[in-house]
Design a protein around this motif. Structure first.
Motif, PDB file in Angstrom:
ATOM      1  N   ARG A 126     -11.320  -2.147  -5.158  1.00 61.18           N
ATOM      2  CA  ARG A 126     -11.355  -3.438  -5.832  1.00 61.18           C
ATOM      3  C   ARG A 126      -9.965  -4.020  -6.073  1.00 61.18           C
ATOM      4  NH1 ARG A 126     -14.388  -4.799 -11.601  1.00 61.18           N
ATOM      5  NH2 ARG A 126     -13.527  -6.896 -11.865  1.00 61.18           N
ATOM      6  N   GLU A 127      -9.001  -3.168  -6.411  1.00 66.94           N
ATOM      7  CA  GLU A 127      -7.691  -3.683  -6.794  1.00 66.94           C
ATOM      8  C   GLU A 127      -6.604  -3.414  -5.769  1.00 66.94           C
ATOM      9  OE1 GLU A 127      -7.515  -3.920 -11.507  1.00 66.94           O
ATOM     10  OE2 GLU A 127      -7.466  -1.844 -10.797  1.00 66.94           O
ATOM     11  N   GLY A 128      -6.982  -2.983  -4.620  1.00 66.42           N
ATOM     12  CA  GLY A 128      -5.987  -2.770  -3.582  1.00 66.42           C
ATOM     13  C   GLY A 128      -6.549  -1.985  -2.422  1.00 66.42           C
ATOM     14  N   GLN A 129      -6.017  -2.295  -1.231  1.00 67.15           N
ATOM     15  CA  GLN A 129      -6.460  -1.618  -0.015  1.00 67.15           C
ATOM     16  C   GLN A 129      -5.414  -0.643   0.518  1.00 67.15           C
ATOM     17  OE1 GLN A 129      -9.538  -2.072   1.407  1.00 67.15           O
ATOM     18  NE2 GLN A 129     -10.057  -3.373  -0.335  1.00 67.15           N
ATOM     19  N   ASN A 130      -4.276  -0.569  -0.175  1.00 67.44           N
ATOM     20  CA  ASN A 130      -3.226   0.344   0.276  1.00 67.44           C
ATOM     21  C   ASN A 130      -2.521   0.937  -0.939  1.00 67.44           C
ATOM     22  OD1 ASN A 130      -0.959  -1.495  -0.488  1.00 67.44           O
ATOM     23  ND2 ASN A 130      -1.846  -2.756   1.148  1.00 67.44           N
ATOM     24  N   ALA A 131      -1.710   1.948  -0.680  1.00 64.97           N
ATOM     25  CA  ALA A 131      -1.066   2.676  -1.773  1.00 64.97           C
ATOM     26  C   ALA A 131      -0.122   1.796  -2.574  1.00 64.97           C
ATOM     27  CB  ALA A 131      -0.324   3.886  -1.209  1.00 64.97           C
ATOM     28  N   LEU A 132       0.630   0.939  -1.913  1.00 66.43           N
ATOM     29  CA  LEU A 132       1.604   0.109  -2.604  1.00 66.43           C
ATOM     30  C   LEU A 132       0.927  -0.825  -3.606  1.00 66.43           C
ATOM     31  CD1 LEU A 132       4.505  -0.855  -2.942  1.00 66.43           C
ATOM     32  CD2 LEU A 132       4.122  -2.443  -1.038  1.00 66.43           C
ATOM     33  N   THR A 133      -0.148  -1.466  -3.189  1.00 66.35           N
ATOM     34  CA  THR A 133      -0.850  -2.378  -4.082  1.00 66.35           C
ATOM     35  C   THR A 133      -1.454  -1.641  -5.272  1.00 66.35           C
ATOM     36  OG1 THR A 133      -1.396  -3.763  -2.173  1.00 66.35           O
ATOM     37  CG2 THR A 133      -2.633  -4.160  -4.190  1.00 66.35           C
ATOM     38  N   LEU A 134      -2.016  -0.482  -5.015  1.00 67.01           N
ATOM     39  CA  LEU A 134      -2.618   0.303  -6.097  1.00 67.01           C
ATOM     40  C   LEU A 134      -1.551   0.784  -7.078  1.00 67.01           C
ATOM     41  CD1 LEU A 134      -5.160   2.365  -3.965  1.00 67.01           C
ATOM     42  CD2 LEU A 134      -5.718   0.549  -5.600  1.00 67.01           C
ATOM     43  N   TYR A 135      -0.423   1.256  -6.569  1.00 63.72           N
ATOM     44  CA  TYR A 135       0.675   1.680  -7.447  1.00 63.72           C
ATOM     45  C   TYR A 135       1.167   0.517  -8.299  1.00 63.72           C
ATOM     46  CZ  TYR A 135       1.731   6.448  -5.872  1.00 63.72           C
ATOM     47  OH  TYR A 135       1.700   7.791  -5.631  1.00 63.72           O
ATOM     48  N   ARG A 136       1.272  -0.657  -7.690  1.00 65.57           N
ATOM     49  CA  ARG A 136       1.785  -1.810  -8.413  1.00 65.57           C
ATOM     50  C   ARG A 136       0.857  -2.185  -9.574  1.00 65.57           C
ATOM     51  NH1 ARG A 136       2.847  -6.300  -4.383  1.00 65.57           N
ATOM     52  NH2 ARG A 136       4.580  -4.890  -3.869  1.00 65.57           N
ATOM     53  N   ALA A 137      -0.440  -2.179  -9.292  1.00 65.84           N
ATOM     54  CA  ALA A 137      -1.393  -2.515 -10.351  1.00 65.84           C
ATOM     55  C   ALA A 137      -1.364  -1.482 -11.469  1.00 65.84           C
ATOM     56  CB  ALA A 137      -2.799  -2.624  -9.755  1.00 65.84           C
ATOM     57  N   ALA A 138      -1.295  -0.210 -11.118  1.00 67.94           N
ATOM     58  CA  ALA A 138      -1.250   0.833 -12.132  1.00 67.94           C
ATOM     59  C   ALA A 138       0.039   0.763 -12.947  1.00 67.94           C
ATOM     60  CB  ALA A 138      -1.394   2.205 -11.471  1.00 67.94           C
ATOM     61  N   ASP A 139       1.169   0.522 -12.281  1.00 76.23           N
ATOM     62  CA  ASP A 139       2.452   0.418 -12.987  1.00 76.23           C
ATOM     63  C   ASP A 139       2.465  -0.775 -13.943  1.00 76.23           C
ATOM     64  OD1 ASP A 139       3.775   2.649 -12.061  1.00 76.23           O
ATOM     65  OD2 ASP A 139       4.565   1.640 -10.288  1.00 76.23           O
ATOM     66  N   GLU A 140       1.869  -1.881 -13.541  1.00 76.27           N
ATOM     67  CA  GLU A 140       1.834  -3.056 -14.410  1.00 76.27           C
ATOM     68  C   GLU A 140       1.034  -2.769 -15.676  1.00 76.27           C
ATOM     69  OE1 GLU A 140       0.303  -6.162 -11.978  1.00 76.27           O
ATOM     70  OE2 GLU A 140       2.217  -6.529 -10.936  1.00 76.27           O
ATOM     71  N   ARG A 141      -0.081  -2.078 -15.540  1.00 78.49           N
ATOM     72  CA  ARG A 141      -0.871  -1.722 -16.730  1.00 78.49           C
ATOM     73  C   ARG A 141      -0.108  -0.730 -17.600  1.00 78.49           C
ATOM     74  NH1 ARG A 141      -5.737  -2.007 -13.289  1.00 78.49           N
ATOM     75  NH2 ARG A 141      -6.979  -3.756 -14.061  1.00 78.49           N
ATOM     76  N   LEU A 142       0.556   0.230 -16.964  1.00 79.06           N
ATOM     77  CA  LEU A 142       1.337   1.192 -17.729  1.00 79.06           C
ATOM     78  C   LEU A 142       2.414   0.485 -18.551  1.00 79.06           C
ATOM     79  CD1 LEU A 142       2.362   4.027 -18.477  1.00 79.06           C
ATOM     80  CD2 LEU A 142       3.607   4.053 -16.309  1.00 79.06           C
ATOM     81  N   TYR A 143       3.135  -0.404 -17.929  1.00 76.95           N
ATOM     82  CA  TYR A 143       4.205  -1.123 -18.629  1.00 76.95           C
ATOM     83  C   TYR A 143       3.635  -1.974 -19.763  1.00 76.95           C
ATOM     84  CZ  TYR A 143       8.041  -4.353 -19.488  1.00 76.95           C
ATOM     85  OH  TYR A 143       9.020  -5.103 -20.099  1.00 76.95           O
ATOM     86  N   ALA A 144       2.544  -2.685 -19.500  1.00 79.01           N
ATOM     87  CA  ALA A 144       1.951  -3.541 -20.522  1.00 79.01           C
ATOM     88  C   ALA A 144       1.463  -2.726 -21.714  1.00 79.01           C
ATOM     89  CB  ALA A 144       0.793  -4.332 -19.920  1.00 79.01           C
ATOM     90  N   ARG A 145       0.871  -1.593 -21.475  1.00 80.27           N
ATOM     91  CA  ARG A 145       0.351  -0.773 -22.574  1.00 80.27           C
ATOM     92  C   ARG A 145       1.481  -0.152 -23.383  1.00 80.27           C
ATOM     93  NH1 ARG A 145      -3.092   3.506 -21.527  1.00 80.27           N
ATOM     94  NH2 ARG A 145      -4.344   2.988 -23.363  1.00 80.27           N
ATOM     95  N   ARG A 146       2.554   0.213 -22.731  1.00 82.87           N
ATOM     96  CA  ARG A 146       3.702   0.744 -23.475  1.00 82.87           C
ATOM     97  C   ARG A 146       4.328  -0.339 -24.353  1.00 82.87           C
ATOM     98  NH1 ARG A 146       7.756   4.698 -20.550  1.00 82.87           N
ATOM     99  NH2 ARG A 146       8.248   4.894 -22.756  1.00 82.87           N
TER     100      ARG A 146
END
Length: 268
Positions: free
Chosen positions: A233-253
């Motif tokens: 749903r949020e990405g078809q490759n590793a880079l896109t998935l990492y980017r989405a996860a990193d953005e949530r991590l940063y926002a939650r911190r």
């Protein structure tokens, strides 16, 4: 992998060795003359078998070479058959067998050492978890399988440890391994960063998994904040998935602020 397992393509080595055996035997019958030494080319076939199959088969290849040599002497009219009954035959046998066994032993132990180095190259020395390189291979396998999964990226809060950083990293590693099933992949991918791959059908399930892991780690005395993303749903490759996860991590911190406590993390 066994210490005596073959090289990457053992059938090719064995087939090549068989061709060499046949070529040397035929050449011996047609062209061998006293002192010419065509039989020495059997060493090539022995070496290939030893490299492919290990010391036992290498020694057996030496025995086969001795047999073929003896048959060649009997059949070839230009070489005296009496030579077979001299001391040169057992000496040749010992040479062939010893070379085959030695090369096979060396190749087997070299492969075993190389495999151990490859395993170590994909492991984090402190936690024993797979490292970034191994985790990239794991996510590539998940993408190739095209089955839904979650990618979680977690960051260990520096307040989880005073001076014993390595012990805190090991506690996180043990807690994550214990909390996740065998179908999950866990790795240390940075200084205080961990990553998780787990089967997941939706973004909501990925968020629930992140919250559950944070609670388990907090109970172990480690404050870890996770970001997450869900494939496909949020990405078809590793880079896109990492980017989405990193953005949530940063926002939650950012939302939790610099002075989050264990109790606040459990409620977040």
């Amino acid at each position: 992998m066994s210490r005596v397992q073959a090289v990457r393509n053992p059938p090719a080595f064995v087939v090549t060795a068989a061709v060499i055996y046949a070529a040397v035997f035929s050449s011996f019958l047609m062209f061998e003359r006293p002192g010419l030494g065509i039989g020495h080319f059997y060493y090539l076939a022995i070496a290939l078998v030893a490299l492919a199959l290990g010391p036992v088969w290498g020694a057996a290849a030496g025995g086969l070479a001795t047999t073929l040599y003896a048959v060649g002497v009997f059949v070839n009219q230009t070489t005296p058959s009496s030579e077979i009954y001299t001391l040169s035959t057992p000496i040749r046998f010992l040479n062939y067998v010893a070379i085959g066994a030695l090369l096979g032993w060396f190749a087997a132990h070299y492969r075993a050492a190389n495999e151990e180095l490859q395993v170590l190259a994909q492991r984090d020395l402190i936690t024993g978890l797979p490292n970034t390189r191994a985790f990239e291979l794991a996510i590539d396998r998940r993408l190739e399988a095209t089955q839904p999964f979650a990618l979680l990226v977690g960051d260990l809060d520096a307040r989880s440890f005073d001076q014993d950083r390595d012990e805190a990293l090991r506690r996180v590693s043990e807690a994550l391994t214990h909390a996740l099933g065998a179908d999950a992949d866990v790795a240390r991918v940075g200084g205080e960063e961990f990553a998780v791959l787990a089967p997941c059908d939706s973004v909501e399930q990925a968020a629930q998994l992140a919250a559950s892991l944070e609670r388990n780690l907090c109970e172990s005395g480690c404050l870890v904040t996770f970001g997450w993303s869900a494939y496909p749903r949020e990405g078809q490759n590793a880079l896109t998935l990492y980017r989405a996860a990193d953005e949530r991590l940063y926002a939650r911190r950012v939302l939790r602020g610099p002075r989050v406590s264990a109790g606040q993390m459990l409620r977040a």
